[in-house]
Design a protein around this motif. Structure first.
Motif, mmCIF file in Angstrom:
data_model
loop_
_atom_site.group_PDB
_atom_site.id
_atom_site.type_symbol
_atom_site.label_atom_id
_atom_site.label_comp_id
_atom_site.label_asym_id
_atom_site.label_seq_id
_atom_site.Cartn_x
_atom_site.Cartn_y
_atom_site.Cartn_z
ATOM 1 N N TYR A 1 0.945 -1.310 -0.229
ATOM 2 C CA TYR A 1 -0.121 0.236 0.044
ATOM 3 C C TYR A 1 0.869 1.605 0.383
ATOM 4 O O TYR A 1 0.410 2.119 -0.128
ATOM 5 N N TRP A 2 2.190 1.305 0.514
ATOM 6 C CA TRP A 2 3.178 2.697 0.708
ATOM 7 C C TRP A 2 3.335 2.993 -1.127
ATOM 8 O O TRP A 2 3.367 4.311 -1.450
ATOM 9 N N ASP A 3 2.811 1.541 -2.043
ATOM 10 C CA ASP A 3 3.787 1.973 -3.051
ATOM 11 C C ASP A 3 2.842 2.948 -3.859
ATOM 12 O O ASP A 3 2.627 3.253 -5.522
ATOM 13 N N PHE A 4 1.438 3.513 -3.842
ATOM 14 C CA PHE A 4 0.748 4.004 -3.993
ATOM 15 C C PHE A 4 1.286 5.690 -3.871
ATOM 16 O O PHE A 4 1.012 6.005 -5.448
ATOM 17 N N PHE A 5 1.545 5.831 -3.398
ATOM 18 C CA PHE A 5 2.125 7.804 -2.758
ATOM 19 C C PHE A 5 3.164 8.226 -2.175
ATOM 20 O O PHE A 5 3.821 8.523 -2.132
ATOM 21 N N ALA A 6 4.123 7.042 -2.209
ATOM 22 C CA ALA A 6 6.210 6.943 -2.072
ATOM 23 C C ALA A 6 6.812 5.754 -2.736
ATOM 24 O O ALA A 6 6.073 4.940 -3.435
ATOM 25 N N ASP A 7 7.823 6.737 -2.960
ATOM 26 C CA ASP A 7 8.480 6.141 -3.700
ATOM 27 C C ASP A 7 9.802 5.158 -2.600
ATOM 28 O O ASP A 7 9.616 5.214 -1.153
#
Length: 367
Positions: A65-71
């Protein structure tokens, strides 16, 4: 809404560690838009997003889920559901002032890359998002939502995505003939997803009994919802009839509750489905459980299955009809508490991570 530009950075390994950071205005690339968040909800579901932020194979690839809005090499940005307005645009099809419902970072602003733009909205085609579930990447124009009503506005981000999950679980149960269960045990029965599930199950002409499992502190509230046939507190699981074929839907992922249910019902437990992990800090000692292997429920996968079988129009029509029936109940089920600004947003996140949010209240943040 404030004029300040901020975001909340979260430690990917220690999700209770978070801080407000400045979010300078971005130089928009060609084809991009900047949105200003108008309102979003903070629920236990967001804690599940944080727990599963790192790649765990949920999406069938090496993403979380972190990959939606952060590298990958920066702190996490928590996904939230809410409403936003396009405040700057370099895309002719998405002008400034366009109002959207969708999946945003916990921040005051965000940059999206619209693709497949149409009258209903668009899909974000930012490269890191293209292999993630499409249901999270779709942004809908508010005026195109067939089941949107102004009177439900504040309840949309609080309940709509969680009702969708509950509705999809109910659909899977019916599709699987309830796994042969005579009763459905809903753990964390006060949660918003559980409420959506119970309401959806209750619409069936023929169904198993719906048993809400909850803490002693929430028992009166859950009873008052009128959605469960019976409410059982966690410390009373052992008093239930162990001979009744049952299936458990576990909204919070508390290993102690799971162990109590599995070891009490054993082989009479026909299915054990885990939906969320808001009890992220509850220790699991790894002890083998009696009964069935626990399985994860993944709402995007179920929705994609039904969209493929029914077609997107029929799927949307069924969901819209179900939501409107539920939305009429929403004001009776809980109240809305609005908080404003970055400090309030951070406090609401920490409160929710610590499990201190009031089940009877829907937390809405106005950035």
């Amino acid at each position: 809404m404030t004029d300040q530009r901020w975001a909340i950075d979260i430690d990917r390994d220690q999700i209770a560690s978070a801080q407000i950071v400045a979010a300078p205005e971005a130089d928009l690339p060609e084809g991009a838009v900047e949105i200003t968040l108008d309102l979003y909800a903070m629920t236990a579901n967001n804690v599940t997003y944080a727990v599963f932020g790192k790649p765990l194979g949920l999406f069938g690839n090496d993403q979380g889920y972190w990959d939606f809005f952060a590298d990958r090499d920066v702190p996490g940005r928590l996904p939230v559901w809410g409403f936003a307005t396009v405040s700057a645009s370099r895309h002719d099809g998405v002008p400034v002032g366009t109002q959207l419902y969708g999946y945003f970072p916990m921040a005051s602003h965000a940059v999206l890359m619209p693709g497949k733009v149409g009258p209903h909205g668009f899909t974000d085609v930012t490269p890191r998002r293209t292999s993630l579930p499409v249901i999270y990447n779709q942004y809908q124009r508010i005026e195109s939502l067939g089941d949107y009503r102004e009177q439900d506005h504040d309840y949309w981000p609080v309940f709509r995505p969680l009702f969708l999950t509950g509705w999809l679980i109910a659909d899977q149960l019916e599709d699987e003939a309830d796994y042969g269960a005579q009763q459905i045990l809903v753990a964390s029965a006060s949660s918003k997803t559980a409420i959506g599930l119970a309401q959806a199950l209750g619409q069936r002409s023929s169904r198993p009994r719906i048993i809400g499992l909850t803490s002693a502190g929430n028992a009166d509230y859950v009873e008052g919802l009128g959605l469960y046939d019976q409410v059982v507190t966690y410390d009373a699981i052992g008093s239930m009839d162990p001979g009744i074929a049952s299936a458990m839907i576990d909204m919070a992922g508390n290993p102690q509750v799971a162990a109590a249910v599995h070891n009490h019902f054993a082989d009479v437990l026909k299915a054990s489905i885990v939906v969320g992990k808001s009890h992220w800090d509850s220790a699991d000692d790894g002890t083998a459980l009696a009964g069935p292997t626990r399985q994860m429920f993944f709402a995007p996968g179920r929705s994609e299955k039904r969209i493929g079988e029914w077609g997107p129009d029929i799927f949307r029509q069924k969901l819209e009809a179900a939501w409107l029936g539920f939305a009429d109940l929403a004001p009776r089920l809980l109240g809305i508490e609005k908080r404003e600004g970055a400090e309030a947003a951070l406090a609401a996140y920490i409160q929710t991570v610590e499990g201190k949010a009031d089940a009877k209240t829907g937390l809405v943040i106005i950035p």
